[in-house]
Design an enzyme around this catalytic site. Structure first.
Site, PDB file in Angstrom:
ATOM      1  N   SER A   1      -1.077   2.276  -5.237  1.00 24.82           N
ATOM      2  CA  SER A   1      -2.230   1.978  -6.087  1.00 24.82           C
ATOM      3  C   SER A   1      -3.048   0.840  -5.473  1.00 24.82           C
ATOM      4  CB  SER A   1      -1.790   1.634  -7.506  1.00 24.82           C
ATOM      5  OG  SER A   1      -0.800   0.641  -7.464  1.00 24.82           O
TER       6      SER A   1
ATOM      7  N   ASP B   1      -1.377   3.664   4.249  1.00 24.37           N
ATOM      8  CA  ASP B   1      -1.835   3.814   2.865  1.00 24.37           C
ATOM      9  C   ASP B   1      -3.356   3.922   2.800  1.00 24.37           C
ATOM     10  OD1 ASP B   1       0.850   3.314   2.532  1.00 24.37           O
ATOM     11  OD2 ASP B   1       0.568   1.271   1.795  1.00 24.37           O
TER      12      ASP B   1
HETATM   13  C1  GLA Z   1       4.365   0.699   3.009  1.00 23.21           C
HETATM   14  C2  GLA Z   1       3.252   0.152   3.911  1.00 23.21           C
HETATM   15  C3  GLA Z   1       2.849   1.197   4.954  1.00 23.21           C
HETATM   16  C4  GLA Z   1       4.066   1.725   5.715  1.00 23.21           C
HETATM   17  C5  GLA Z   1       5.161   2.131   4.736  1.00 23.21           C
HETATM   18  C6  GLA Z   1       6.451   2.483   5.425  1.00 23.21           C
HETATM   19  O1  GLA Z   1       3.882   1.765   2.238  1.00 23.21           O
HETATM   20  O2  GLA Z   1       2.150  -0.218   3.129  1.00 23.21           O
HETATM   21  O3  GLA Z   1       1.896   0.648   5.838  1.00 23.21           O
HETATM   22  O4  GLA Z   1       4.519   0.784   6.646  1.00 23.21           O
HETATM   23  O5  GLA Z   1       5.458   1.107   3.801  1.00 23.21           O
HETATM   24  O6  GLA Z   1       6.281   3.598   6.247  1.00 23.21           O
END
Ligand code: GLA
Length: 382
Positions: free
Chosen positions: A129, A174
């Site tokens: 989010s 993300d």
């Molecule tokens: C979180 C981080 C991402 C990535 C994942 C693990 O979601 O925000 O950038 O590193 O963990 O893959």
């Protein structure tokens, strides 16, 4: 319809109409666990739930932030160098961090505004989010200031906000998935560029997310620790990033690596190979093979990267024993959070309830279950 409801909510909160709105989806990490900041590849799905930011300009040089699920308004004077907020107001750091990133990249920042956040994305479910709030805020700010910016730059600024303002050393997964998502597709990111593309996902694919609502007390610190451990492993292997070595090289170098460096490197480089194998299996339309790779990814997180938990392992074990489940794995940073399962359309509520009952019998609480599918990436609304 969405715009009508938003307009009403905005008027209730600020007593005037909104000028524009932007929406960005949450994401499921499909495969590629902790590969992003190691310069590797990753696949993610933007989902059909997300965060919407509605804005109207103000003439008095104030930034006024409100969110649907909290009373009150957080007011910050407009400036090129906003300060980080703490406590109850710390959710504002995501849009504020985007503004700080705009300023850091020599871009104009909005002079003043009222801003309302609404969301149908459960927070803390491992669905990012925070990235959705960053992306929706960025698109709204750019529209308000009349700036047209390539999407890859917007994504990088949002990551910059997370790294340098919020203070989480995350990779680009993300923000990239929220920014480049497309319905019935996965986003493929080569994180070194980074470069973004999409791979189609058969329309029979379904996602189920089981959120344990558990969170290791040190989760932020543990994420940063894994980041440091990976960089130390790369140094021990004599390369800038772990993505620079192949699985066989890690095995050859095993005797000169610490046991911890070996475990972290083994997970990351083999996971990158699994991402590539997943793309191949997707192109062949072989979801059974994709599912096996997803479960193998979880086992690697469990054994080598050590970012799983008994709750997540239990859910994976339960899910893969169910008919209709192609594969299951933890999704996101780990140390608690959520498991995602890729299923056929036949996997149903009764099976999900059986998994929840088994979980409740063992751990004494119910996971939250969310059935979801892919959706489009961040865009202006209306
Ligand atoms: C979180 C981080 C991402 C990535 C994942 C693990 O979601 O925000 O950038 O590193 O963990 O893959």
């Amino acid at each position: 319809m969405v715009l009508k409801l938003l307009t009403e909510n905005f008027r209730t909160r600020f007593g005037r109409p909104l000028t524009l709105a932007a929406r960005a989806p949450g994401r499921i990490e499909f495969i590629g666990n902790h590969t992003d900041y190691n310069g590797g590849t990753v696949l993610g799905a933007s989902i059909d739930r997300g965060v919407t930011v509605a804005l109207a300009p103000r003439g008095d040089g104030q930034w006024c932030f409100a969110t649907e699920n909290r009373a009150g308004v957080v007011t910050v004077p407009a400036t090129d160098q906003p300060a980080r907020l703490t406590g109850n107001d710390s959710w504002v750091n995501y849009p504020l961090g985007v503004i700080a990133a705009l300023a850091a990249h020599g871009r104009p920042v909005p002079a003043g505004f009222d801003l309302l956040v609404t969301s149908d994305l459960p927070p803390g479910a491992g669905l990012s989010s925070s990235a959705a709030l960053e992306l929706s805020s960025a698109l709204a700010f750019l529209a308000l200031t009349g700036q047209d910016v390539p999407r890859a730059e917007v994504v990088q600024w949002c990551r910059h906000a997370e790294n340098h303002f919020v203070g989480v050393p995350c990779g680009v997964l993300d923000q990239g998935v929220s920014g480049f998502g497309r319905r019935d597709h996965l986003v493929f990111i080569d994180c070194r560029g980074p470069s973004f593309s999409t791979v189609s996902l058969p329309s029979s694919a379904r996602f189920w997310v089981f959120n344990t609502h558990t969170k290791h007390a040190l989760v932020d610190g543990l994420y940063a620790a894994r980041h440091r451990e990976c960089m130390a492993a790369a140094r021990a292997l004599g390369v800038p990033l772990l993505a620079d070595v192949k699985p066989a090289q890690v095995e050859t170098a095993r005797s000169r690596l610490s046991p911890e460096s070996y475990r972290r490197a083994k997970h990351v480089v083999e996971e990158i190979a699994r991402v590539d194998a997943t793309v191949t299996a997707l192109k062949a339309g072989d979801l059974a093979a994709v599912g096996r790779l997803l479960t193998a990814s979880h086992r690697s997180s469990q054994q080598w990267f050590e970012n799983s938990t008994p709750e997540l392992d239990f859910l994976v074990d339960q899910l893969i024993a169910q008919p209709g489940v192609h594969g299951a794995r933890l999704s996101g940073g780990g140390f608690g959070g959520a498991v995602m399962a890729l299923t056929t359309p036949e996997f149903n509520e009764t099976q999900a309830a059986a998994v929840m009952a088994a979980y409740a019998a063992k751990f004494g609480s119910n996971p939250e279950v969310l059935r979801t599918q892919t959706g489009d990436g961040a865009a202006l609304v209306g």
